[in-house]
Motif scaffolding. Structure first.
Motif, PDB file in Angstrom:
ATOM      1  N   ARG A  40      -3.185  12.561 -22.433  1.00 44.13           N
ATOM      2  CA  ARG A  40      -2.339  12.262 -23.772  1.00 44.13           C
ATOM      3  C   ARG A  40      -3.693  11.491 -24.467  1.00 44.13           C
ATOM      4  N   LEU A  41      -4.534  10.771 -23.715  1.00 39.83           N
ATOM      5  CA  LEU A  41      -5.783  10.241 -24.511  1.00 39.83           C
ATOM      6  C   LEU A  41      -6.754  11.188 -25.023  1.00 39.83           C
ATOM      7  N   GLU A  42      -6.916  12.166 -23.829  1.00 38.23           N
ATOM      8  CA  GLU A  42      -7.875  13.378 -24.553  1.00 38.23           C
ATOM      9  C   GLU A  42      -7.231  14.016 -25.745  1.00 38.23           C
ATOM     10  N   ASP A  43      -5.962  14.386 -25.780  1.00 38.09           N
ATOM     11  CA  ASP A  43      -5.238  14.996 -26.737  1.00 38.09           C
ATOM     12  C   ASP A  43      -5.616  14.137 -28.022  1.00 38.09           C
ATOM     13  N   MET A  44      -5.378  12.832 -28.053  1.00 37.66           N
ATOM     14  CA  MET A  44      -5.528  11.960 -29.282  1.00 37.66           C
ATOM     15  C   MET A  44      -6.793  12.120 -29.678  1.00 37.66           C
ATOM     16  N   LEU A  45      -7.859  12.014 -28.748  1.00 37.82           N
ATOM     17  CA  LEU A  45      -9.346  11.802 -29.086  1.00 37.82           C
ATOM     18  C   LEU A  45      -9.633  13.282 -29.787  1.00 37.82           C
ATOM     19  N   GLY A  46      -9.116  14.418 -29.372  1.00 36.04           N
ATOM     20  CA  GLY A  46      -9.595  15.550 -29.682  1.00 36.04           C
ATOM     21  C   GLY A  46     -10.736  16.260 -28.874  1.00 36.04           C
ATOM     22  N   PRO A  48     -12.321  16.669 -24.379  1.00 35.89           N
ATOM     23  CA  PRO A  48     -12.071  16.220 -23.195  1.00 35.89           C
ATOM     24  C   PRO A  48     -13.011  15.009 -22.701  1.00 35.89           C
ATOM     25  N   LEU A  49     -12.610  14.216 -21.478  1.00 34.76           N
ATOM     26  CA  LEU A  49     -13.151  13.226 -21.050  1.00 34.76           C
ATOM     27  C   LEU A  49     -13.673  13.613 -19.570  1.00 34.76           C
ATOM     28  N   GLU A  62     -19.297  12.101 -22.541  1.00 37.06           N
ATOM     29  CA  GLU A  62     -18.483  11.595 -23.592  1.00 37.06           C
ATOM     30  C   GLU A  62     -17.773  10.154 -23.049  1.00 37.06           C
ATOM     31  N   ALA A  63     -17.327  10.546 -21.726  1.00 37.01           N
ATOM     32  CA  ALA A  63     -16.547   9.356 -21.070  1.00 37.01           C
ATOM     33  C   ALA A  63     -17.531   8.185 -20.794  1.00 37.01           C
ATOM     34  N   TYR A  64     -18.800   8.454 -20.598  1.00 37.50           N
ATOM     35  CA  TYR A  64     -19.628   7.407 -20.308  1.00 37.50           C
ATOM     36  C   TYR A  64     -20.027   6.519 -21.651  1.00 37.50           C
ATOM     37  N   LEU A  65     -19.795   7.294 -22.845  1.00 33.72           N
ATOM     38  CA  LEU A  65     -20.339   6.626 -24.198  1.00 33.72           C
ATOM     39  C   LEU A  65     -18.965   5.841 -24.369  1.00 33.72           C
TER      40      LEU A  65
END
Length: 304
Positions: A40-46, A48-49, A62-65
């Protein structure tokens, strides 16, 4: 985008623990719940993490950022909750006090010291102003409470008056030290230090001396009681000041005696009418009340 704190907590736990299973144990959730929250978090961000493949799960760049921002956001929420808890308990907050010289020098330093010892997370802003300026600051919400000279005529303020006795102060070793109380006659042979001609104490002093048949003059004025006391300590003369400043045990070479006939210093605690005061403000106000009641009666012994 409507991010929820839970999404950030799950993301942060996965980044910290390095796996979904360990993050689930840490947050007391199931692994499917962790996976759903991440998706759900990835969907909101647009975007993948994490890299996902059979037997492989790893953060993307992107996840590290975003990891540090997630951690700071969680810490900010925790800090908010902790501060709110302290405020509810009266242990944190900002207390803004306006005071004229008599209270700012003679009363408030010791009260602030005692209060902050028990309430180290409460910030205190003490502003020394004239009574008129303090009344304006309190009525406009720029100060929570104020200590001013009475009387106070302002419909926007709640006023709690206090009446304090005045005493005669003089350098230790003065012939006045042999007396139990000082009268207008005793002032004739001493240089008198006044506050200012319009001050309520000076007006009362001139009146009682005239009634007793003695004309007095104060060639020096100090405006603040504390400044006048300092001049007395340096041998510049004697003075009539409020008990708050006159009876302080400062070990500065100044002695005091009651003055007769009695002269009173009228002061007042002011608050904005209808204002809901914080717990720290309420606690500090009670300290002021208690101290004012004690100062309203001179100590039994005057040998200082």
């Amino acid at each position: 985008m409507h991010l929820k704190l839970r999404h950030l907590e799950v993301f942060h736990a996965v980044m910290e623990e390095g796996s979904v299973s360990k993050a689930a144990d840490r947050l007391h959730l199931t692994q499917p719940a962790i996976s759903i929250a991440l998706s759900r978090l990835e969907d909101m961000l647009g975007f993948p993490l994490f890299h996902r493949s059979k037997g492989h799960f790893a953060p993307r760049p992107e996840a590290y950022l975003l990891h540090l921002d997630a951690e700071l956001s969680i810490l900010a929420v925790e800090q908010f909750a902790n501060r709110a808890r302290l405020i509810k308990q009266g242990g944190a907050g900002l207390l803004r006090i306006g005071a004229l010289g008599a209270s700012a020098f003679g009363l408030l330093p010791q009260l602030v010291a005692r209060f902050t010892a028990d309430n180290p997370k409460v910030e205190i802003d003490l502003r020394v102003r004239s009574s008129h300026q303090i009344s304006y600051l309190v009525s406009n919400g720029q100060c929570d409470i104020g200590l001013v000279e009475a009387p106070v005529a302002a419909p926007s303020l709640e006023v709690e008056p206090f009446s304090l006795p005045c005493v005669c102060i003089f350098p230790a070793g003065s012939p006045l030290e042999a007396k139990d109380r000082i009268t207008p006659r005793d002032l004739v042979d001493h240089r008198l230090i006044g506050i200012q001609d319009s001050n309520q104490v000076d007006r009362q002093l001139r009146a009682v001396c005239a009634e007793a048949g003695f004309e007095i003059a104060a060639p020096v004025h100090g405006f603040f009681f504390a400044v006048v006391r300092r001049m007395v300590a340096e041998g510049a003369g004697v003075a009539i000041v409020d008990a708050l400043n006159g009876c302080l045990p400062l070990n500065d070479g100044v002695s005091w005696r009651p003055f007769a006939p009695e002269i009173r210093y009228e002061t007042a605690l002011i608050m904005k009418a209808g204002a809901e005061l914080s717990l720290p403000a309420q606690a500090f106000i009670q300290m002021i009340r208690d101290e004012m009641r004690m100062c309203a009666i001179l100590p039994e012994t005057v040998r200082v």
